[in-house]
Design a protein around this motif. Sequence first.
Motif, PDB file in Angstrom:
ATOM      1  N   ALA A   1      -6.953  19.581  -2.935  1.00  0.00           N
ATOM      2  CA  ALA A   1      -7.676  18.900  -4.022  1.00  0.00           C
ATOM      3  C   ALA A   1      -8.244  17.530  -3.632  1.00  0.00           C
ATOM      4  O   ALA A   1      -9.353  17.188  -4.054  1.00  0.00           O
ATOM      5  CB  ALA A   1      -6.776  18.777  -5.249  1.00  0.00           C
ATOM      6  N   PRO A   2      -7.540  16.732  -2.841  1.00  0.00           N
ATOM      7  CA  PRO A   2      -8.102  15.413  -2.522  1.00  0.00           C
ATOM      8  C   PRO A   2      -9.390  15.489  -1.698  1.00  0.00           C
ATOM      9  O   PRO A   2     -10.112  14.500  -1.614  1.00  0.00           O
ATOM     10  CB  PRO A   2      -6.986  14.737  -1.712  1.00  0.00           C
TER      11      PRO A   2
ATOM     12  N   ARG B   1      -7.488  17.664  -9.805  1.00  0.00           N
ATOM     13  CA  ARG B   1      -7.939  16.270  -9.887  1.00  0.00           C
ATOM     14  C   ARG B   1      -8.045  15.806 -11.330  1.00  0.00           C
ATOM     15  O   ARG B   1      -7.952  14.608 -11.605  1.00  0.00           O
ATOM     16  CB  ARG B   1      -9.281  16.117  -9.178  1.00  0.00           C
TER      17      ARG B   1
ATOM     18  N   GLU C   1      -8.060  12.076 -12.768  1.00  0.00           N
ATOM     19  CA  GLU C   1      -9.429  11.557 -12.798  1.00  0.00           C
ATOM     20  C   GLU C   1     -10.156  12.168 -13.977  1.00  0.00           C
ATOM     21  O   GLU C   1      -9.769  13.213 -14.455  1.00  0.00           O
ATOM     22  CB  GLU C   1     -10.249  12.061 -11.588  1.00  0.00           C
TER      23      GLU C   1
END
Length: 305
Positions: free
Chosen positions: A138-139, A177, A181
């Motif tokens: 994911a990052p 995320r 976010e």
Amino acid sequence: MTQADPRYLAARDALNGLSVGDAFGQTFFHTNDRAVWFRDRALAKPPWRWTDDTAMALSIVEILGASGEIDQDALADRFATKYREEPTRGYGGGAHDILAQIGSFTPWPQASSSAFGGTGSMGNGAAMRVAPLGAFFAPDLDQAVVQAEASAEVTHFHTEGKAGAVAVAVAAALACRARTERIERGAAFIDAVAEHLPECHVREGLAEAARLAPDTPIAAVAEKLGNGSRVLAQDTVPLVIWVAAHHLDDYEEALWLAVSAEGDMDTTAAMVGGIVASKVGTEGIPAAWLEAREALPPTALDEGF
Ligand code: AR6
Ligand code: MG
């Protein structure tokens, strides 16, 4: 890597969501009263047996746990070993062939690229197993794309098969995320997935999906986008991404919607479950559903899976 590694925890949540979805979806193939079950939200008696979707996802998680990336030779070997141990998990028609060949020492590039008269598979099988990989990376969305494609290629050489896997992996990464976010839902989410794909039918399907209003009845969505009844990436993934994009914060709602579309229900529910659990975590999956799912085998890294 340790079990406390956030990438590993994210992959584990996605695996739980995927396997519960797979097992939940599969139960509806065993009743003639599907419409009534959907209306009443009736659940089958446990245990809910998981299928090839989960068997193959376990292999992906094991490889990521061991080496932090997709080692294609090792992955092919894990797929073939699990297939040999339990060939009755409901594998796709071509998958039987490809996995048996790999198991009898045909190199995977040959087995995968020669399938279906040399086009390679465009089945939905590379997409059904990939959500934990998306959560793991994911990052870094670019890595999610590259690794998803590598995981797909071992059995799904066709552009559509690979694109389906990339779409589900990116969706799971974005879902993960969304815990920390601001990630847009709905059409903007679908567009954010589509932009990582090459020109292909899966991408065209996503463009259509983005045009469907959030309150479109699920039967109409299935009519427009497909529901996996052809078992192809392009007739499965657009509906899945539409459902996840509009129900990213509610596992139970998303899963009922996915199966209500009928079609390839274990597979659509596995994909939606893997994506949505990447957002809501294992704690967002109804406890009774987790309990009903046939237990997962312990992996090398986590006895508690
Ligand atoms: N040309 C024509 N048909 C194709 C092609 C092609 N190039 N590629 C795939 N199909 P497969 P999977 C059709 O066998 O993707 C389980 O039930 C063909 O009918 O590669 O792993 C899971 O739960 C083929 O049999 O396996 C999923 O539902 C089918 O697509 C599904 O199977 C599946 O492709 C996953 O299947
Ligand atoms: Mg299956």
